[in-house]
Design a protein around this motif. Structure first.
Motif, mmCIF file in Angstrom:
data_model
loop_
_atom_site.group_PDB
_atom_site.id
_atom_site.type_symbol
_atom_site.label_atom_id
_atom_site.label_comp_id
_atom_site.label_asym_id
_atom_site.label_seq_id
_atom_site.Cartn_x
_atom_site.Cartn_y
_atom_site.Cartn_z
ATOM 1 N N ASN A 141 -6.688 -2.936 -0.647
ATOM 2 C CA ASN A 141 -5.476 -3.497 -0.053
ATOM 3 C C ASN A 141 -5.768 -4.897 0.449
ATOM 4 N N SER A 158 0.824 -1.214 0.000
ATOM 5 C CA SER A 158 0.000 0.000 0.000
ATOM 6 C C SER A 158 0.857 1.264 0.000
ATOM 7 N N TRP A 204 -6.160 -3.172 -7.123
ATOM 8 C CA TRP A 204 -5.201 -2.360 -6.356
ATOM 9 C C TRP A 204 -5.263 -0.900 -6.809
#
Length: 472
Positions: A380, A185, A375
């Protein structure tokens, strides 16, 4: 009374393997670039090598040890020296390479290795205006690749669409390295301006930064640990090599600092999230230092140092799923020296032959947890974990999965547009094309092997003639 810290890794020791298990006579690249020059997965060893008239790297099946013939085929499609290589974590036959020629290429390696030079990539990605020295696959999502060039730009590619989907232009100087965090992330970067930055790539913003993380002018490195702490290596003003640990939520002062030695080699860190061990090696050094990270002071605990006779020019690291768990192997490095690639095995001494569950928690497996589109949309996920118990380790990738499947579908779709059979479905075309490609690969392999046998027969007859002349 002295206090000895309790740790199951306290007695970890390193060992070099026997000579017949090394890879010998390899012309390791002499390019002055601080990358690892070596990438490993459970199937192949890839090593950047010297090449005339362009850039190349070797791909050797893991079991094919011993002397590597100078005529061994290479991956040789770049016009300039190869600077970085990285295996896809979700498909052991896919590797990415970046080069001095400003390009990034994605390659598919045949199941049994190369029988002839590979010049045609699956994909070629062009965006950077200067050489590309850093590439890194997303750890969780499929078909996402990050690249950083000497144009000071970071690009995140969606390989499903073959597009540069995110451009991060926030570094005023050369980017030394980029590292994803555990779930992909965030990224952290080390830059020539002596600043360490933590970046949210999808928001295109810096969420934390530390100027002058290390005072020295020589290159730094920054990596994420599993709990999003940031570990950096660098130099002091007096050229001492330092290690520092930072909390991204408050980067005013480091949580811990270590002073190591005075040497010129850049310290390159490798982190194992399963054991929380950080390994440090320097270009031109003969040692690998290793430390255990804990979330309590003093945070970074020295374990030991592995020493060898020859200096290291690069290092590759085996993913956890490629280790020999029956011998309590917790890490394996592939050390590059002048003309050799030498495996180094890190072992916890245990007497039992049973599977040691405390040494091998479930680890990130080869299956992606997210699609690329998910994504980029903001989702996430943690990696999909697998057990390392011998009966649970996956032995082979699914057929035509991930990137290969996407690219194949794209190629079939283009052919379909240009052909008269436009009414056929992409799915059936993809299946037919897959079979044709397999047959073509087999025919090509047979041709290559036939040529190889013919050349060897000629060589043998020439040698026999020379022996006959000498004996006369």
């Amino acid at each position: 009374m002295s206090f000895v810290r309790v740790s199951k890794y306290r007695h970890v020791f390193g060992q070099t393997v026997k000579n017949d298990q090394c890879y010998d006579d390899i012309r390791v690249s002499r390019v002055t670039w601080d990358s690892h020059f070596c990438a490993i997965n459970p199937k192949f060893v890839a090593i950047i090598v010297e090449a005339s008239g362009g850039g190349a790297f070797l791909v050797i099946p893991l079991h094919r040890t011993g002397r590597i013939d100078s005529s061994h085929p290479t991956v040789c499609g770049h016009k300039g020296p190869v600077l970085d290589i990285a295996w896809c974590p979700h498909n052991d036959n896919i590797i990415a390479s970046s080069s001095d020629d400003c390009s990034i290429k994605i390659w598919e390696i045949p199941e049994n290795g190369l029988l002839s030079p590979l010049e045609e990539p699956l994909l070629e990605l062009d965006y950077h205006s200067k050489k590309v020295g850093i590439i890194s696959w997303h750890p969780v999502a499929s078909n996402i690749l990050l690249s950083a060039g000497c144009d000071n730009i970071i690009v995140i590619w969606n390989l499903d669409t073959q597009e540069a989907q995110i451009e991060l232009d926030m570094h005023p100087d050369l980017i030394y390295n980029v590292c994803w965090n555990f779930n992909g992330s965030l990224i952290c970067t080390a830059c020539k301006d002596k600043t360490v930055r933590v970046i949210d790539p999808r928001e295109n913003k810096i969420i934390a930064e530390k100027e002058k993380a290390h005072e020295g002018v020589r290159p730094m490195r920054a990596i994420f640990l599993k709990d999003d702490k940031v570990l950096t290596t660098g130099f002091s003003r007096m050229s001492e090599r330092h290690v520092a640990l930072w909390d991204k939520d408050n980067m005013e002062e480091p949580l811990a600092t270590l002073e190591l030695d005075v040497a010129s080699g850049v310290l390159l860190p490798y982190y194992d999230p399963d054991s929380n061990i950080v390994y440090l090696y320097g270009k031109g050094d003969t040692v690998i230092r290793y430390y255990e990270y804990t979330n309590e002071e003093p945070y970074v605990h020295y374990i030991s140092t592995f020493s060898s006779a020859s200096t290291q020019r690069g290092m590759g690291f085996m993913p956890k799923r490629g280790l020999n768990v029956s011998k309590c192997e917790i890490a394996r490095f592939y050390k590059l020296s002048e003309r050799k690639c030498e495996p180094i095995v890190m072992t916890v001494p245990r007497k039992s032959d049973l599977f040691q569950e405390d040494l091998y928690p479930d680890t990130a497996g080869p299956e992606p947890a997210l699609e690329a589109a998910e994504w980029f949309e903001g989702k996430n996920a943690d990696p999909i974990f697998i057990s390392l118990k011998p009966e649970n380790v996956p032995t082979k990738n699914q057929e035509v999965k991930g990137l290969k499947k996407t690219i194949l579908a794209n190629r079939v779709a283009k052919k379909k547009e240009n052909s008269s059979s436009a009414n056929q479905s992409v799915a059936s075309s993809s299946s037919d094309t897959s079979e044709v490609l397999k047959l073509q690969e087999m025919v090509q392999e047979i041709k290559t092997l036939t040529e190889l046998v013919s050349n060897q027969e000629k060589r043998i007859s020439q040698l026999e003639e020379k022996i006959a002349e000498i004996t006369k």
